[in-house]
Design a protein around this motif. Structure first.
Motif, PDB file in Angstrom:
ATOM      1  N   SER A 264       0.729  -0.921   0.067  1.00 19.33           N
ATOM      2  CA  SER A 264       0.069  -0.020   0.110  1.00 19.33           C
ATOM      3  C   SER A 264       0.727   1.188   0.169  1.00 19.33           C
ATOM      4  CB  SER A 264      -1.024  -0.182   1.245  1.00 19.33           C
ATOM      5  OG  SER A 264      -1.696   1.181   1.359  1.00 19.33           O
ATOM      6  N   ARG A 265       1.644   1.246   0.786  1.00 21.80           N
ATOM      7  CA  ARG A 265       2.527   2.594   0.739  1.00 21.80           C
ATOM      8  C   ARG A 265       3.526   2.632  -0.445  1.00 21.80           C
ATOM      9  NH1 ARG A 265       3.023   4.970   5.730  1.00 21.80           N
ATOM     10  NH2 ARG A 265       1.843   3.754   7.324  1.00 21.80           N
ATOM     11  N   LEU A 266       3.813   1.388  -0.976  1.00 23.37           N
ATOM     12  CA  LEU A 266       4.760   1.790  -2.141  1.00 23.37           C
ATOM     13  C   LEU A 266       3.696   2.172  -3.366  1.00 23.37           C
ATOM     14  CD1 LEU A 266       6.660  -1.576  -2.508  1.00 23.37           C
ATOM     15  CD2 LEU A 266       7.628   0.741  -2.452  1.00 23.37           C
ATOM     16  N   THR A 267       2.379   1.803  -3.255  1.00 21.40           N
ATOM     17  CA  THR A 267       1.323   2.583  -4.238  1.00 21.40           C
ATOM     18  C   THR A 267       1.083   3.791  -4.024  1.00 21.40           C
ATOM     19  OG1 THR A 267      -0.347   1.998  -2.944  1.00 21.40           O
ATOM     20  CG2 THR A 267       0.385   0.184  -4.795  1.00 21.40           C
ATOM     21  N   GLN A 268       1.408   4.555  -3.079  1.00 20.53           N
ATOM     22  CA  GLN A 268       1.425   5.717  -2.441  1.00 20.53           C
ATOM     23  C   GLN A 268       2.676   6.482  -2.819  1.00 20.53           C
ATOM     24  OE1 GLN A 268      -0.529   6.409   1.510  1.00 20.53           O
ATOM     25  NE2 GLN A 268      -1.195   4.151   1.302  1.00 20.53           N
ATOM     26  N   GLY A 269       3.664   5.946  -3.329  1.00 21.78           N
ATOM     27  CA  GLY A 269       4.903   6.626  -3.620  1.00 21.78           C
ATOM     28  C   GLY A 269       5.829   6.868  -2.428  1.00 21.78           C
ATOM     29  N   HIS A 270       5.436   6.150  -1.466  1.00 20.93           N
ATOM     30  CA  HIS A 270       6.319   6.567  -0.158  1.00 20.93           C
ATOM     31  C   HIS A 270       7.898   6.023  -0.440  1.00 20.93           C
ATOM     32  CE1 HIS A 270       2.701   6.997   2.741  1.00 20.93           C
ATOM     33  NE2 HIS A 270       2.948   7.885   1.720  1.00 20.93           N
ATOM     34  N   SER A 271       9.080   6.581  -0.075  1.00 22.84           N
ATOM     35  CA  SER A 271      10.383   6.030  -0.251  1.00 22.84           C
ATOM     36  C   SER A 271      10.617   5.133   0.756  1.00 22.84           C
ATOM     37  CB  SER A 271      11.088   7.179  -0.156  1.00 22.84           C
ATOM     38  OG  SER A 271      11.222   7.849   1.159  1.00 22.84           O
ATOM     39  N   PHE A 272      11.638   4.300   0.899  1.00 21.46           N
ATOM     40  CA  PHE A 272      12.002   3.243   1.730  1.00 21.46           C
ATOM     41  C   PHE A 272      12.369   4.020   3.045  1.00 21.46           C
ATOM     42  CE2 PHE A 272      15.513   1.227   4.137  1.00 21.46           C
ATOM     43  CZ  PHE A 272      14.954   0.040   4.153  1.00 21.46           C
ATOM     44  N   GLY A 273      12.959   5.228   3.176  1.00 21.50           N
ATOM     45  CA  GLY A 273      13.435   6.296   4.139  1.00 21.50           C
ATOM     46  C   GLY A 273      12.367   6.512   4.905  1.00 21.50           C
ATOM     47  N   HIS A 274      11.185   7.030   4.199  1.00 21.23           N
ATOM     48  CA  HIS A 274       9.982   7.298   4.817  1.00 21.23           C
ATOM     49  C   HIS A 274       9.317   6.247   5.424  1.00 21.23           C
ATOM     50  CE1 HIS A 274       5.747   8.429   4.892  1.00 21.23           C
ATOM     51  NE2 HIS A 274       6.239   9.890   4.957  1.00 21.23           N
TER      52      HIS A 274
END
Length: 382
Positions: A71-81
Protein backbone atom coordinates in the motif's frame (compact mmCIF):
# COMPACT_ATOMS: atom_id res chain seq x y z
CA UNK A 1 -7.23 -11.33 9.13
CA UNK A 2 -9.60 -8.83 10.73
CA UNK A 3 -11.91 -11.61 11.90
CA UNK A 4 -9.03 -13.62 13.37
CA UNK A 5 -7.65 -10.50 15.06
CA UNK A 6 -11.12 -9.73 16.41
CA UNK A 7 -11.39 -13.24 17.79
CA UNK A 8 -8.06 -12.83 19.55
CA UNK A 9 -8.98 -9.46 21.04
CA UNK A 10 -12.33 -10.84 22.17
CA UNK A 11 -10.51 -13.62 24.03
CA UNK A 12 -8.38 -10.98 25.74
CA UNK A 13 -11.38 -8.84 26.74
CA UNK A 14 -13.35 -11.91 27.83
CA UNK A 15 -11.17 -12.16 30.94
CA UNK A 16 -13.90 -9.91 32.35
CA UNK A 17 -16.21 -12.94 32.43
CA UNK A 18 -14.11 -14.42 35.27
CA UNK A 19 -14.81 -18.08 34.58
CA UNK A 20 -12.37 -19.01 37.37
CA UNK A 21 -14.86 -17.74 39.97
CA UNK A 22 -17.55 -20.07 38.64
CA UNK A 23 -15.04 -22.91 38.62
CA UNK A 24 -14.31 -22.15 42.29
CA UNK A 25 -18.03 -22.11 43.03
CA UNK A 26 -18.64 -25.39 41.14
CA UNK A 27 -15.38 -27.36 41.49
CA UNK A 28 -16.98 -30.58 40.25
CA UNK A 29 -18.23 -29.03 37.00
CA UNK A 30 -16.16 -30.11 34.01
CA UNK A 31 -17.76 -27.32 31.96
CA UNK A 32 -16.55 -24.47 34.19
CA UNK A 33 -13.21 -26.18 34.73
CA UNK A 34 -12.67 -26.32 30.96
CA UNK A 35 -13.61 -22.65 30.46
CA UNK A 36 -11.51 -21.51 33.44
CA UNK A 37 -8.47 -23.41 32.16
CA UNK A 38 -8.67 -21.86 28.71
CA UNK A 39 -9.16 -18.37 30.15
CA UNK A 40 -5.90 -18.49 32.10
CA UNK A 41 -2.22 -19.01 31.33
CA UNK A 42 -0.58 -22.32 32.14
CA UNK A 43 1.95 -22.22 34.97
CA UNK A 44 4.98 -22.83 32.74
CA UNK A 45 5.14 -25.49 30.02
CA UNK A 46 2.11 -26.25 27.87
CA UNK A 47 -0.64 -24.19 26.32
CA UNK A 48 -4.21 -23.05 26.84
CA UNK A 49 -6.36 -21.08 24.41
CA UNK A 50 -5.53 -17.96 26.45
CA UNK A 51 -1.83 -18.56 25.83
CA UNK A 52 -2.43 -18.23 22.08
CA UNK A 53 -3.62 -14.60 22.33
CA UNK A 54 -0.20 -12.93 22.31
CA UNK A 55 1.38 -15.16 19.62
CA UNK A 56 -1.71 -14.70 17.43
CA UNK A 57 -1.53 -10.92 17.75
CA UNK A 58 2.22 -10.97 16.97
CA UNK A 59 1.73 -13.42 14.09
CA UNK A 60 -0.94 -11.19 12.54
CA UNK A 61 1.40 -8.18 12.66
CA UNK A 62 3.66 -10.15 10.34
CA UNK A 63 0.78 -11.31 8.12
CA UNK A 64 -0.35 -7.71 7.62
CA UNK A 65 3.10 -6.33 6.75
CA UNK A 66 3.21 -7.34 3.05
CA UNK A 67 -0.13 -5.60 2.54
CA UNK A 68 1.09 -2.50 4.35
CA UNK A 69 4.32 -2.33 2.32
CA UNK A 70 2.45 -2.75 -0.95
CA UNK A 71 0.00 0.00 0.00
CA UNK A 72 2.75 2.45 0.89
CA UNK A 73 4.64 1.70 -2.31
CA UNK A 74 1.56 2.48 -4.39
CA UNK A 75 1.33 5.79 -2.51
CA UNK A 76 4.87 6.61 -3.59
CA UNK A 77 6.46 6.47 -0.13
CA UNK A 78 10.25 6.06 -0.25
CA UNK A 79 12.07 3.37 1.72
CA UNK A 80 13.48 6.01 4.06
CA UNK A 81 10.02 7.42 4.74
CA UNK A 82 8.65 3.95 5.43
CA UNK A 83 11.53 3.01 7.72
CA UNK A 84 11.09 6.23 9.68
CA UNK A 85 7.42 5.33 10.10
CA UNK A 86 8.41 1.84 11.28
CA UNK A 87 10.74 3.33 13.89
CA UNK A 88 8.05 5.75 15.04
CA UNK A 89 5.51 2.95 15.27
CA UNK A 90 7.98 0.86 17.23
CA UNK A 91 8.61 3.65 19.74
CA UNK A 92 4.89 4.33 20.22
CA UNK A 93 4.14 0.64 20.83
CA UNK A 94 6.92 0.33 23.40
CA UNK A 95 5.90 3.49 25.24
CA UNK A 96 2.20 2.61 25.10
CA UNK A 97 3.03 -0.74 26.64
CA UNK A 98 4.97 0.93 29.46
CA UNK A 99 2.12 3.43 30.00
CA UNK A 100 -0.54 0.74 30.27
CA UNK A 101 1.61 -1.31 32.66
CA UNK A 102 2.06 1.77 34.86
CA UNK A 103 -1.63 2.62 35.35
CA UNK A 104 -1.85 1.31 38.90
CA UNK A 105 1.79 1.95 39.85
CA UNK A 106 3.11 4.78 42.00
CA UNK A 107 5.62 5.75 39.31
CA UNK A 108 6.48 4.79 35.74
CA UNK A 109 6.77 1.00 35.74
CA UNK A 110 9.50 0.19 33.26
CA UNK A 111 8.99 -3.34 32.02
CA UNK A 112 8.95 -4.51 28.42
CA UNK A 113 7.43 -7.98 28.48
CA UNK A 114 3.87 -7.04 27.52
CA UNK A 115 2.43 -7.65 24.05
CA UNK A 116 2.74 -4.11 22.68
CA UNK A 117 6.30 -3.54 23.89
CA UNK A 118 7.45 -6.93 22.62
CA UNK A 119 6.05 -6.22 19.16
CA UNK A 120 7.48 -2.71 19.20
CA UNK A 121 11.00 -3.90 20.06
CA UNK A 122 11.06 -6.33 17.15
CA UNK A 123 9.09 -4.34 14.58
CA UNK A 124 11.99 -2.42 12.92
CA UNK A 125 13.74 -5.74 12.21
CA UNK A 126 10.51 -7.21 10.85
CA UNK A 127 10.12 -4.20 8.55
CA UNK A 128 13.65 -4.60 7.15
CA UNK A 129 13.10 -8.32 6.56
CA UNK A 130 9.84 -7.44 4.83
CA UNK A 131 12.00 -6.06 2.01
CA UNK A 132 14.21 -9.16 1.92
CA UNK A 133 13.59 -12.22 -0.21
CA UNK A 134 11.41 -14.97 1.30
CA UNK A 135 14.47 -17.25 1.47
CA UNK A 136 16.26 -14.66 3.60
CA UNK A 137 13.21 -14.50 5.86
CA UNK A 138 13.28 -18.26 6.44
CA UNK A 139 17.01 -18.16 7.17
CA UNK A 140 16.44 -15.34 9.67
CA UNK A 141 13.59 -17.33 11.26
CA UNK A 142 15.75 -20.43 11.69
CA UNK A 143 18.72 -18.36 12.86
CA UNK A 144 16.68 -16.65 15.58
CA UNK A 145 15.42 -19.97 16.95
CA UNK A 146 18.79 -21.73 16.91
CA UNK A 147 20.85 -18.84 18.30
CA UNK A 148 18.30 -18.01 21.01
CA UNK A 149 18.23 -21.64 22.12
CA UNK A 150 22.03 -21.78 22.06
CA UNK A 151 22.31 -18.59 24.15
CA UNK A 152 20.08 -20.12 26.84
CA UNK A 153 21.94 -23.41 26.84
CA UNK A 154 25.35 -21.73 27.09
CA UNK A 155 24.27 -19.59 30.05
CA UNK A 156 25.29 -21.37 33.30
CA UNK A 157 22.51 -23.48 34.75
CA UNK A 158 21.42 -22.87 38.35
CA UNK A 159 23.41 -25.00 40.76
CA UNK A 160 21.97 -27.42 43.34
CA UNK A 161 22.13 -24.71 46.01
CA UNK A 162 20.28 -22.08 43.95
CA UNK A 163 17.65 -20.41 46.13
CA UNK A 164 14.51 -20.47 43.99
CA UNK A 165 12.43 -18.97 46.77
CA UNK A 166 14.51 -15.77 46.49
CA UNK A 167 13.26 -15.33 42.91
CA UNK A 168 9.60 -16.08 43.57
CA UNK A 169 9.62 -19.80 42.72
CA UNK A 170 8.68 -22.48 45.29
CA UNK A 171 11.57 -24.83 45.96
CA UNK A 172 9.36 -27.86 45.30
CA UNK A 173 7.71 -26.37 42.21
CA UNK A 174 6.68 -29.26 39.92
CA UNK A 175 7.70 -27.35 36.77
CA UNK A 176 11.45 -27.56 37.49
CA UNK A 177 13.47 -29.25 34.74
CA UNK A 178 16.59 -31.35 34.86
CA UNK A 179 19.13 -32.18 32.20
CA UNK A 180 19.52 -29.81 29.26
CA UNK A 181 16.17 -28.15 29.87
CA UNK A 182 17.28 -26.92 33.30
CA UNK A 183 18.58 -23.87 31.40
CA UNK A 184 14.93 -22.89 30.82
CA UNK A 185 13.79 -23.00 34.46
CA UNK A 186 11.79 -20.08 35.78
CA UNK A 187 13.72 -17.00 36.98
CA UNK A 188 17.09 -18.72 36.78
CA UNK A 189 17.76 -18.45 33.05
CA UNK A 190 19.52 -16.08 30.65
CA UNK A 191 16.48 -13.82 30.15
CA UNK A 192 15.99 -13.44 33.91
CA UNK A 193 19.67 -12.59 34.37
CA UNK A 194 19.47 -9.97 31.63
CA UNK A 195 16.48 -8.29 33.25
CA UNK A 196 18.14 -8.16 36.68
CA UNK A 197 20.71 -5.93 34.98
CA UNK A 198 18.69 -4.13 32.32
CA UNK A 199 15.53 -3.22 34.22
CA UNK A 200 17.55 -1.84 37.12
CA UNK A 201 18.99 0.77 34.75
CA UNK A 202 15.60 2.52 34.96
CA UNK A 203 14.24 4.41 37.98
CA UNK A 204 12.36 1.97 40.20
CA UNK A 205 10.57 2.08 43.49
CA UNK A 206 12.36 -1.15 44.44
CA UNK A 207 15.26 -2.98 42.74
CA UNK A 208 14.09 -5.50 40.16
CA UNK A 209 14.79 -9.03 41.36
CA UNK A 210 12.42 -11.17 39.31
CA UNK A 211 9.15 -11.15 37.37
CA UNK A 212 6.46 -13.05 39.22
CA UNK A 213 5.25 -14.73 36.06
CA UNK A 214 8.73 -15.38 34.70
CA UNK A 215 8.19 -13.06 31.72
CA UNK A 216 11.24 -11.37 30.23
CA UNK A 217 12.33 -8.49 27.99
CA UNK A 218 14.50 -10.69 25.76
CA UNK A 219 11.41 -12.57 24.63
CA UNK A 220 11.06 -9.92 21.93
CA UNK A 221 13.76 -11.81 19.98
CA UNK A 222 11.81 -15.07 19.54
CA UNK A 223 8.63 -12.98 19.26
CA UNK A 224 10.27 -11.56 16.15
CA UNK A 225 10.43 -15.18 14.97
CA UNK A 226 6.65 -15.44 15.43
CA UNK A 227 6.17 -12.23 13.45
CA UNK A 228 8.51 -13.51 10.73
CA UNK A 229 6.40 -16.65 10.39
CA UNK A 230 3.39 -14.37 9.94
CA UNK A 231 5.32 -12.36 7.33
CA UNK A 232 5.92 -15.50 5.27
CA UNK A 233 2.26 -16.47 5.54
CA UNK A 234 1.24 -12.95 4.50
CA UNK A 235 3.32 -13.39 1.36
CA UNK A 236 1.45 -16.61 0.59
CA UNK A 237 -1.86 -14.80 0.93
CA UNK A 238 -0.74 -12.04 -1.45
CA UNK A 239 0.77 -14.39 -4.00
CA UNK A 240 -2.51 -14.95 -5.86
CA UNK A 241 -2.58 -18.69 -5.11
CA UNK A 242 -5.77 -20.71 -5.38
CA UNK A 243 -7.74 -20.99 -2.15
CA UNK A 244 -7.00 -24.72 -1.83
CA UNK A 245 -3.28 -24.10 -2.30
CA UNK A 246 -3.25 -21.49 0.46
CA UNK A 247 -5.18 -23.78 2.80
CA UNK A 248 -2.82 -26.65 2.05
CA UNK A 249 0.22 -24.54 2.92
CA UNK A 250 -1.36 -23.28 6.14
CA UNK A 251 -2.38 -26.75 7.26
CA UNK A 252 1.02 -28.26 6.49
CA UNK A 253 2.88 -25.39 8.16
CA UNK A 254 0.62 -25.72 11.21
CA UNK A 255 1.17 -29.45 11.51
CA UNK A 256 4.92 -29.04 11.07
CA UNK A 257 5.18 -26.32 13.71
CA UNK A 258 3.11 -28.16 16.32
CA UNK A 259 4.94 -31.45 15.72
CA UNK A 260 8.43 -29.91 15.85
CA UNK A 261 7.62 -27.92 18.97
CA UNK A 262 6.34 -31.00 20.80
CA UNK A 263 9.30 -33.09 19.63
CA UNK A 264 11.74 -30.55 21.06
CA UNK A 265 10.05 -30.85 24.45
CA UNK A 266 9.61 -34.63 24.43
CA UNK A 267 13.25 -35.17 23.51
CA UNK A 268 14.42 -32.85 26.29
CA UNK A 269 15.97 -30.29 23.96
CA UNK A 270 13.71 -27.29 24.59
CA UNK A 271 10.41 -26.94 26.50
CA UNK A 272 7.26 -25.36 25.11
CA UNK A 273 7.09 -22.32 27.42
CA UNK A 274 5.18 -19.20 26.44
CA UNK A 275 6.35 -17.05 29.37
CA UNK A 276 9.95 -16.94 28.08
CA UNK A 277 8.92 -17.58 24.46
CA UNK A 278 11.21 -20.55 23.93
CA UNK A 279 12.06 -21.63 20.36
CA UNK A 280 9.84 -24.67 20.87
CA UNK A 281 7.02 -22.29 21.81
CA UNK A 282 7.60 -20.27 18.61
CA UNK A 283 7.13 -23.43 16.55
CA UNK A 284 4.24 -24.86 18.57
CA UNK A 285 2.24 -21.63 18.88
CA UNK A 286 3.11 -20.65 15.30
CA UNK A 287 1.62 -23.93 14.14
CA UNK A 288 -1.61 -23.18 15.98
CA UNK A 289 -1.67 -19.67 14.51
CA UNK A 290 -1.44 -21.17 11.03
CA UNK A 291 -4.29 -23.55 11.80
CA UNK A 292 -6.46 -20.81 13.28
CA UNK A 293 -5.85 -18.59 10.27
CA UNK A 294 -6.64 -21.56 8.03
CA UNK A 295 -10.01 -21.95 9.76
CA UNK A 296 -10.95 -18.30 9.27
CA UNK A 297 -9.63 -18.36 5.69
CA UNK A 298 -11.64 -21.49 4.84
CA UNK A 299 -14.89 -20.04 6.16
CA UNK A 300 -14.55 -16.43 5.00
CA UNK A 301 -12.45 -16.46 1.84
CA UNK A 302 -12.93 -19.95 0.45
CA UNK A 303 -16.56 -20.62 1.47
CA UNK A 304 -17.49 -16.91 1.22
CA UNK A 305 -19.45 -17.02 4.48
CA UNK A 306 -18.81 -13.56 5.91
CA UNK A 307 -21.95 -12.52 7.78
CA UNK A 308 -21.20 -14.49 10.96
CA UNK A 309 -17.80 -12.81 11.28
CA UNK A 310 -19.05 -9.20 11.26
CA UNK A 311 -18.90 -8.75 15.08
CA UNK A 312 -15.32 -10.04 15.05
CA UNK A 313 -14.40 -7.70 12.19
CA UNK A 314 -15.76 -4.74 14.18
CA UNK A 315 -13.42 -5.68 17.02
CA UNK A 316 -10.47 -6.64 14.83
CA UNK A 317 -10.41 -3.41 12.84
CA UNK A 318 -9.90 -1.46 16.08
CA UNK A 319 -7.61 -3.85 17.94
CA UNK A 320 -5.50 -1.08 19.51
CA UNK A 321 -8.67 0.66 20.69
CA UNK A 322 -10.08 -2.40 22.45
CA UNK A 323 -6.66 -3.22 23.91
CA UNK A 324 -6.47 0.22 25.50
CA UNK A 325 -10.14 0.35 26.53
CA UNK A 326 -9.88 -2.92 28.44
CA UNK A 327 -6.80 -1.70 30.30
CA UNK A 328 -8.06 1.82 30.96
CA UNK A 329 -11.80 1.92 31.65
CA UNK A 330 -12.97 -1.58 32.58
CA UNK A 331 -13.26 -0.71 36.27
CA UNK A 332 -14.93 2.62 35.43
CA UNK A 333 -17.66 0.83 33.47
CA UNK A 334 -18.19 -1.82 36.15
CA UNK A 335 -18.37 0.78 38.91
CA UNK A 336 -20.80 2.87 36.84
CA UNK A 337 -23.14 -0.12 36.50
CA UNK A 338 -23.09 -0.65 40.25
CA UNK A 339 -23.56 3.06 41.03
CA UNK A 340 -26.61 3.47 38.80
CA UNK A 341 -28.15 -0.02 38.84
CA UNK A 342 -26.87 -1.60 42.02
CA UNK A 343 -25.97 -5.28 42.34
CA UNK A 344 -29.51 -6.59 41.96
CA UNK A 345 -29.71 -6.95 38.15
CA UNK A 346 -26.47 -8.93 38.14
CA UNK A 347 -27.63 -11.33 40.84
CA UNK A 348 -30.80 -12.41 39.06
CA UNK A 349 -29.43 -15.98 38.82
CA UNK A 350 -27.83 -15.81 42.25
CA UNK A 351 -24.73 -14.06 43.66
CA UNK A 352 -22.41 -16.70 42.24
CA UNK A 353 -23.22 -15.57 38.69
CA UNK A 354 -22.73 -11.86 39.37
CA UNK A 355 -19.10 -11.71 38.04
CA UNK A 356 -20.23 -13.39 34.81
CA UNK A 357 -23.18 -11.06 34.23
CA UNK A 358 -21.29 -7.86 35.05
CA UNK A 359 -18.59 -9.06 32.70
CA UNK A 360 -21.10 -9.64 29.90
CA UNK A 361 -22.56 -6.16 30.43
CA UNK A 362 -19.08 -4.57 30.34
CA UNK A 363 -18.18 -6.44 27.15
CA UNK A 364 -21.42 -5.19 25.60
CA UNK A 365 -20.42 -1.60 26.36
CA UNK A 366 -17.01 -2.14 24.80
CA UNK A 367 -18.63 -3.60 21.69
CA UNK A 368 -21.06 -0.69 21.36
CA UNK A 369 -18.11 1.73 21.49
CA UNK A 370 -16.29 -0.23 18.77
CA UNK A 371 -19.44 -0.54 16.66
CA UNK A 372 -19.95 3.24 16.91
CA UNK A 373 -16.36 3.78 15.80
CA UNK A 374 -16.76 1.29 12.94
CA UNK A 375 -19.93 2.98 11.67
CA UNK A 376 -18.12 6.34 11.60
CA UNK A 377 -14.95 4.85 10.10
CA UNK A 378 -12.90 5.81 13.14
CA UNK A 379 -9.96 3.40 13.22
CA UNK A 380 -7.00 3.90 15.53
CA UNK A 381 -3.77 3.09 13.72
CA UNK A 382 -0.18 3.39 14.85
Amino acid sequence: MDAYRGFVMFLMAAELLQFHKLHEAFPDSAFWAFLAYHQSHVEWAGCSLHDLIQPSFSFLVGVALPYSLASRLTQGHSFGHQFAHALRRSLILVLLGVFLRSIHASQTYFTFEDTLSQIGLGYPFLFLLGYARPRTGWIAFAGILVLYWLAFVLYPAPGPNFDYTAVGVPANWPEHYTGLMVHFNKNSNLAWAFDTWFLNLFPREHPFLFNGGGYATLSFIPTLGTMLLGLQVGRWLRAGLAHNAVLKRLLIAGAAGITLGLMLQVTGICPVVKRIWTPAWVLFSGGWCCWLLAGFYALIDRADKRGWAFPLVVIGMNSIAIYCLVHLIDRFIINSFYIHLGHGPFQVFGPVYEPLLIGIATLAVFYLILWWMYRRKLFIRI
